[in-house]
Design a protein around this motif. Structure first.
Motif, PDB file in Angstrom:
ATOM      1  N   ALA A 185      12.522   1.792 -18.445  1.00 38.02           N
ATOM      2  CA  ALA A 185      12.616   0.924 -17.257  1.00 38.02           C
ATOM      3  C   ALA A 185      13.424   1.598 -16.142  1.00 38.02           C
ATOM      4  CB  ALA A 185      13.244  -0.407 -17.640  1.00 38.02           C
ATOM      5  N   ASN A 186      14.514   2.267 -16.499  1.00 33.17           N
ATOM      6  CA  ASN A 186      15.335   2.889 -15.453  1.00 33.17           C
ATOM      7  C   ASN A 186      14.580   3.996 -14.728  1.00 33.17           C
ATOM      8  OD1 ASN A 186      17.385   1.195 -16.061  1.00 33.17           O
ATOM      9  ND2 ASN A 186      18.517   2.665 -17.323  1.00 33.17           N
ATOM     10  N   ASP A 187      13.801   4.775 -15.488  1.00 32.46           N
ATOM     11  CA  ASP A 187      13.020   5.851 -14.853  1.00 32.46           C
ATOM     12  C   ASP A 187      11.972   5.268 -13.916  1.00 32.46           C
ATOM     13  OD1 ASP A 187      13.992   8.288 -16.398  1.00 32.46           O
ATOM     14  OD2 ASP A 187      13.444   6.930 -18.000  1.00 32.46           O
ATOM     15  N   VAL A 188      11.327   4.197 -14.376  1.00 38.49           N
ATOM     16  CA  VAL A 188      10.276   3.582 -13.549  1.00 38.49           C
ATOM     17  C   VAL A 188      10.900   3.030 -12.263  1.00 38.49           C
ATOM     18  CG1 VAL A 188       8.542   1.746 -13.417  1.00 38.49           C
ATOM     19  CG2 VAL A 188       8.859   3.000 -15.561  1.00 38.49           C
ATOM     20  N   VAL A 189      11.983   2.268 -12.440  1.00 36.03           N
ATOM     21  CA  VAL A 189      12.600   1.627 -11.277  1.00 36.03           C
ATOM     22  C   VAL A 189      13.090   2.675 -10.277  1.00 36.03           C
ATOM     23  CG1 VAL A 189      14.695   0.370 -10.588  1.00 36.03           C
ATOM     24  CG2 VAL A 189      13.226  -0.549 -12.373  1.00 36.03           C
ATOM     25  N   SER A 190      13.619   3.798 -10.780  1.00 31.45           N
ATOM     26  CA  SER A 190      14.148   4.811  -9.851  1.00 31.45           C
ATOM     27  C   SER A 190      13.046   5.333  -8.930  1.00 31.45           C
ATOM     28  CB  SER A 190      14.839   5.939 -10.614  1.00 31.45           C
ATOM     29  OG  SER A 190      13.870   6.630 -11.355  1.00 31.45           O
ATOM     30  N   CYS A 191      11.794   5.325  -9.396  1.00 32.63           N
ATOM     31  CA  CYS A 191      10.703   5.777  -8.542  1.00 32.63           C
ATOM     32  C   CYS A 191      10.519   4.842  -7.329  1.00 32.63           C
ATOM     33  CB  CYS A 191       9.383   5.822  -9.317  1.00 32.63           C
ATOM     34  SG  CYS A 191       9.410   6.987 -10.665  1.00 32.63           S
ATOM     35  N   PHE A 192      10.785   3.553  -7.538  1.00 36.91           N
ATOM     36  CA  PHE A 192      10.599   2.581  -6.451  1.00 36.91           C
ATOM     37  C   PHE A 192      11.823   2.505  -5.531  1.00 36.91           C
ATOM     38  CE2 PHE A 192       7.531   1.249  -9.597  1.00 36.91           C
ATOM     39  CZ  PHE A 192       6.419   0.997  -8.814  1.00 36.91           C
ATOM     40  N   LEU A 193      12.916   3.097  -5.978  1.00 37.89           N
ATOM     41  CA  LEU A 193      14.119   3.044  -5.145  1.00 37.89           C
ATOM     42  C   LEU A 193      14.174   4.211  -4.167  1.00 37.89           C
ATOM     43  CD1 LEU A 193      16.838   2.000  -7.777  1.00 37.89           C
ATOM     44  CD2 LEU A 193      15.782   0.570  -6.027  1.00 37.89           C
ATOM     45  N   LEU A 194      13.322   5.207  -4.382  1.00 37.09           N
ATOM     46  CA  LEU A 194      13.395   6.390  -3.512  1.00 37.09           C
ATOM     47  C   LEU A 194      12.868   6.074  -2.120  1.00 37.09           C
ATOM     48  CD1 LEU A 194      12.276   9.149  -6.003  1.00 37.09           C
ATOM     49  CD2 LEU A 194      14.562   8.724  -5.138  1.00 37.09           C
ATOM     50  N   LEU A 211       0.823  -1.219   0.000  1.00 37.02           N
ATOM     51  CA  LEU A 211       0.000   0.000   0.000  1.00 37.02           C
ATOM     52  C   LEU A 211       0.858   1.270   0.000  1.00 37.02           C
ATOM     53  CD1 LEU A 211      -2.790  -1.013   2.539  1.00 37.02           C
ATOM     54  CD2 LEU A 211      -2.992  -0.735   0.049  1.00 37.02           C
ATOM     55  N   SER A 212       2.079   1.173   0.504  1.00 36.23           N
ATOM     56  CA  SER A 212       2.909   2.378   0.582  1.00 36.23           C
ATOM     57  C   SER A 212       3.330   2.893  -0.805  1.00 36.23           C
ATOM     58  CB  SER A 212       4.134   2.126   1.463  1.00 36.23           C
ATOM     59  OG  SER A 212       4.865   1.061   0.936  1.00 36.23           O
ATOM     60  N   TYR A 213       3.019   2.119  -1.877  1.00 37.28           N
ATOM     61  CA  TYR A 213       3.381   2.576  -3.232  1.00 37.28           C
ATOM     62  C   TYR A 213       2.185   3.201  -3.951  1.00 37.28           C
ATOM     63  CZ  TYR A 213       7.515  -0.062  -2.183  1.00 37.28           C
ATOM     64  OH  TYR A 213       8.653  -0.516  -1.580  1.00 37.28           O
ATOM     65  N   GLN A 214       1.110   3.413  -3.186  1.00 36.01           N
ATOM     66  CA  GLN A 214      -0.124   3.926  -3.797  1.00 36.01           C
ATOM     67  C   GLN A 214       0.051   5.226  -4.554  1.00 36.01           C
ATOM     68  OE1 GLN A 214      -4.182   2.809  -1.736  1.00 36.01           O
ATOM     69  NE2 GLN A 214      -2.772   3.644  -0.271  1.00 36.01           N
ATOM     70  N   GLU A 215       0.970   6.053  -4.054  1.00 36.65           N
ATOM     71  CA  GLU A 215       1.141   7.353  -4.717  1.00 36.65           C
ATOM     72  C   GLU A 215       2.117   7.283  -5.884  1.00 36.65           C
ATOM     73  OE1 GLU A 215       2.049  10.350  -1.874  1.00 36.65           O
ATOM     74  OE2 GLU A 215       0.218   9.940  -0.734  1.00 36.65           O
ATOM     75  N   ILE A 216       2.989   6.298  -5.860  1.00 38.45           N
ATOM     76  CA  ILE A 216       4.019   6.205  -6.909  1.00 38.45           C
ATOM     77  C   ILE A 216       3.429   5.621  -8.196  1.00 38.45           C
ATOM     78  CG2 ILE A 216       6.159   4.992  -7.543  1.00 38.45           C
ATOM     79  CD1 ILE A 216       6.952   5.117  -4.619  1.00 38.45           C
ATOM     80  N   ILE A 217       2.552   4.655  -8.050  1.00 37.28           N
ATOM     81  CA  ILE A 217       2.108   3.877  -9.216  1.00 37.28           C
ATOM     82  C   ILE A 217       1.188   4.646 -10.187  1.00 37.28           C
ATOM     83  CG2 ILE A 217       0.818   1.783  -9.887  1.00 37.28           C
ATOM     84  CD1 ILE A 217       2.083   0.493  -7.329  1.00 37.28           C
ATOM     85  N   PRO A 234       0.846   7.788 -11.327  1.00 36.57           N
ATOM     86  CA  PRO A 234       1.463   8.625 -12.369  1.00 36.57           C
ATOM     87  C   PRO A 234       2.187   7.803 -13.438  1.00 36.57           C
ATOM     88  CG  PRO A 234       2.077   9.415 -10.170  1.00 36.57           C
ATOM     89  CD  PRO A 234       1.358   8.125  -9.983  1.00 36.57           C
ATOM     90  N   LEU A 235       2.776   6.677 -13.033  1.00 34.75           N
ATOM     91  CA  LEU A 235       3.474   5.826 -14.007  1.00 34.75           C
ATOM     92  C   LEU A 235       2.476   5.108 -14.909  1.00 34.75           C
ATOM     93  CD1 LEU A 235       6.186   4.383 -11.574  1.00 34.75           C
ATOM     94  CD2 LEU A 235       6.574   6.013 -13.425  1.00 34.75           C
ATOM     95  N   GLN A 236       1.319   4.778 -14.329  1.00 32.87           N
ATOM     96  CA  GLN A 236       0.245   4.175 -15.151  1.00 32.87           C
ATOM     97  C   GLN A 236      -0.284   5.209 -16.140  1.00 32.87           C
ATOM     98  OE1 GLN A 236      -2.157   2.784 -11.793  1.00 32.87           O
ATOM     99  NE2 GLN A 236      -1.895   0.680 -12.502  1.00 32.87           N
ATOM    100  N   ALA A 237      -0.425   6.447 -15.656  1.00 30.55           N
ATOM    101  CA  ALA A 237      -0.962   7.513 -16.524  1.00 30.55           C
ATOM    102  C   ALA A 237      -0.033   7.760 -17.719  1.00 30.55           C
ATOM    103  CB  ALA A 237      -1.132   8.793 -15.709  1.00 30.55           C
TER     104      ALA A 237
END
Ligand code: SF4
Length: 426
Positions: free
Chosen positions: A417-426, A385-391, A393-396
């Motif tokens: 892929a690198n841009d997407v993954v960097s969002c999950f690494l923050l 659930l903690s990724y609710q805000e990250i996902i 915008p990437l879907q949009a």
């Protein structure tokens, strides 16, 4: 019982390819060193196993460097000891990486006899005008002859590497390489673009303006056309750069991408194990919030052999020095691995936030993406659930989609892929 994939590194090559930043060292041959090196691998295996609970090995990957420089006798000596001292699954995938310049019919017979079932050949291209600047020692004809030899000897599980994006290469030439590749009908193909790594001759030539790579858009088109061609031919693009006939996905590499446990033996080899899998001797620090441990052996064969000898003498686990606390944790930019590892090797502590980020980083490379239920199984109910805000915008942007239990990159998202993954690494 727990599963741990086994990787064994062979750091010798006949020549250092001009694009290669793998942990490999040029030698004229391995006759004078292979037995000493195998002894060190066996000693490392023995001392490491003392500190691990019983486990099953689902895959063994002999990688390099050039493992096919080693004789079937030495490879057999190694595999026999692994079989004797561990539990190998009955359908264990046993792979050897092969350089076409090093293989003979006798060697293929020998490897098959020793239980190797999967051959992964470094082809890169069938065109000599691209192989020569890469520093590959073999010609396109020799690569093809090696693949045919393996087929003639009855090798059923055949994989090879093809690169694209060479200086001056056209999309048409990439397709021609792919057509030649499929004439062999491999079970598995790795298809990826040439990247210029720091410290390589090609990077140096590029910096001096001597070579230029095709523009990014051209490379994206080559990749796109390549994927379409391979999918039309019945290969599943199960990972960003990997394609397989159904049932022939690389089981060993899937363990990395699914963030599973692995043990690495040999110079510069990396091991990664969850904390509950390893005995006290291998736990170099005890903390509540630890997910697991990753350690990297000393890089050079000489340092590695000395390090194994030293751990044998002190009768302790073969572990390098712990990483200073300041260097670990999320948000710390990773140093180039050579600087991080050094000659002594390194230990890293993988805390929970780092493990979560790495789970995404590895899993999003797969066509199936990451399993949300698996994420919550590992990191606790509700943790996704903690990724609710990250996902959203990437879907949009059209880069990420959710399909039932899976979160995965779209076709377009693969390019970012690198841009997407960097969002999950923050
Ligand atoms: S054969 Fe492979 S590991 Fe060896 S130098 Fe060439 S690319 Fe690197």
């Amino acid at each position: 019982m727990n599963h741990i994939a086994l990787y064994i590194h062979f750091p010798y090559c006949l020549y250092k390819c001009h694009y290669c930043d793998f942990n490999s060292y040029a030698v004229e041959g391995v006759e004078g060193v292979e037995s000493n090196y195998t002894d060190a691998l066996l000693a490392e295996l023995e001392t490491t196993l003392r500190h691990l609970p019983r486990f099953v090995i689902p895959s063994i990957f002999l990688g390099g460097g050039t493992p096919s420089l080693f004789s079937p006798h030495e490879i057999g000596r190694l595999l026999n000891q692994v079989a004797k001292n561990t539990s190998i699954s009955s359908d264990c995938e046993v792979t050897i990486e092969v350089n076409p310049k090093t293989l003979t019919a006798e060697k293929v017979d020998g490897y098959l006899k020793e239980g190797i079932r999967r051959f992964s050949v470094g082809v890169q291209s069938f065109e000599n005008r691209y192989l020569i600047p890469l520093g590959r020692l073999h010609t396109g004809e020799e690569a093809m002859a090696t693949l045919r030899l393996l087929r003639k000897k009855g090798v059923e599980n055949l994989s090879f590497d093809l690169m694209f994006g060479f200086p001056g290469q056209t999309a048409q030439e990439v397709m021609s390489d792919l057509q030649k590749a499929l004439s062999i009908e491999p079970q598995h193909l790795s298809f990826y673009n040439l990247t210029l790594e720091e410290g390589t001759l090609l990077k140096d030539q590029w910096r001096k303006g001597k070579i230029q790579l095709p523009e990014n858009e051209v490379q994206a088109e080559m990749y796109e056309q390549g994927i379409r061609f391979l999918e039309d031919a019945g290969y599943c693009s199960y990972e960003i750069s990997n394609f397989a006939r159904s049932g022939y996905e690389s089981r060993h590499n899937l363990a990395y991408w699914r963030y599973q446990d692995y043990l690495g033996l040999g110079a510069g080899a990396v091991s990664f194990l969850r904390k509950e899998l390893i005995g006290d001797g291998l736990r170099f620090i005890e903390e509540e919030e630890i997910y697991g441990y990753r350690w990297t052996n000393p890089l050079t064969p000489k340092e590695y052999i000395a390090f194994v000898k030293e751990s044998l003498e002190r009768q302790g686990p073969p572990l390098p020095n712990p990483l200073p606390p300041g260097e670990r944790g999320p948000g710390k930019p990773p140093l180039p691995w050579r600087e991080r590892v050094g000659v002594r090797g390194k230990n890293e502590i993988i805390d929970i936030p780092t493990a979560k980020g790495e789970f995404f980083m590895m899993g999003l490379r797969l066509k199936e993406g990451i399993s949300i239920s698996e994420f919550e199984r590992r990191f606790g109910e509700g943790s996704f659930l903690s990724y609710q805000e990250i996902i959203p915008p990437l879907q949009a942007k059209g880069w990420l989609i959710r399909e039932e239990d899976h979160l995965l990159l779209t076709r377009e998202g693969r390019f970012f892929a690198n841009d997407v993954v960097s969002c999950f690494l923050l």
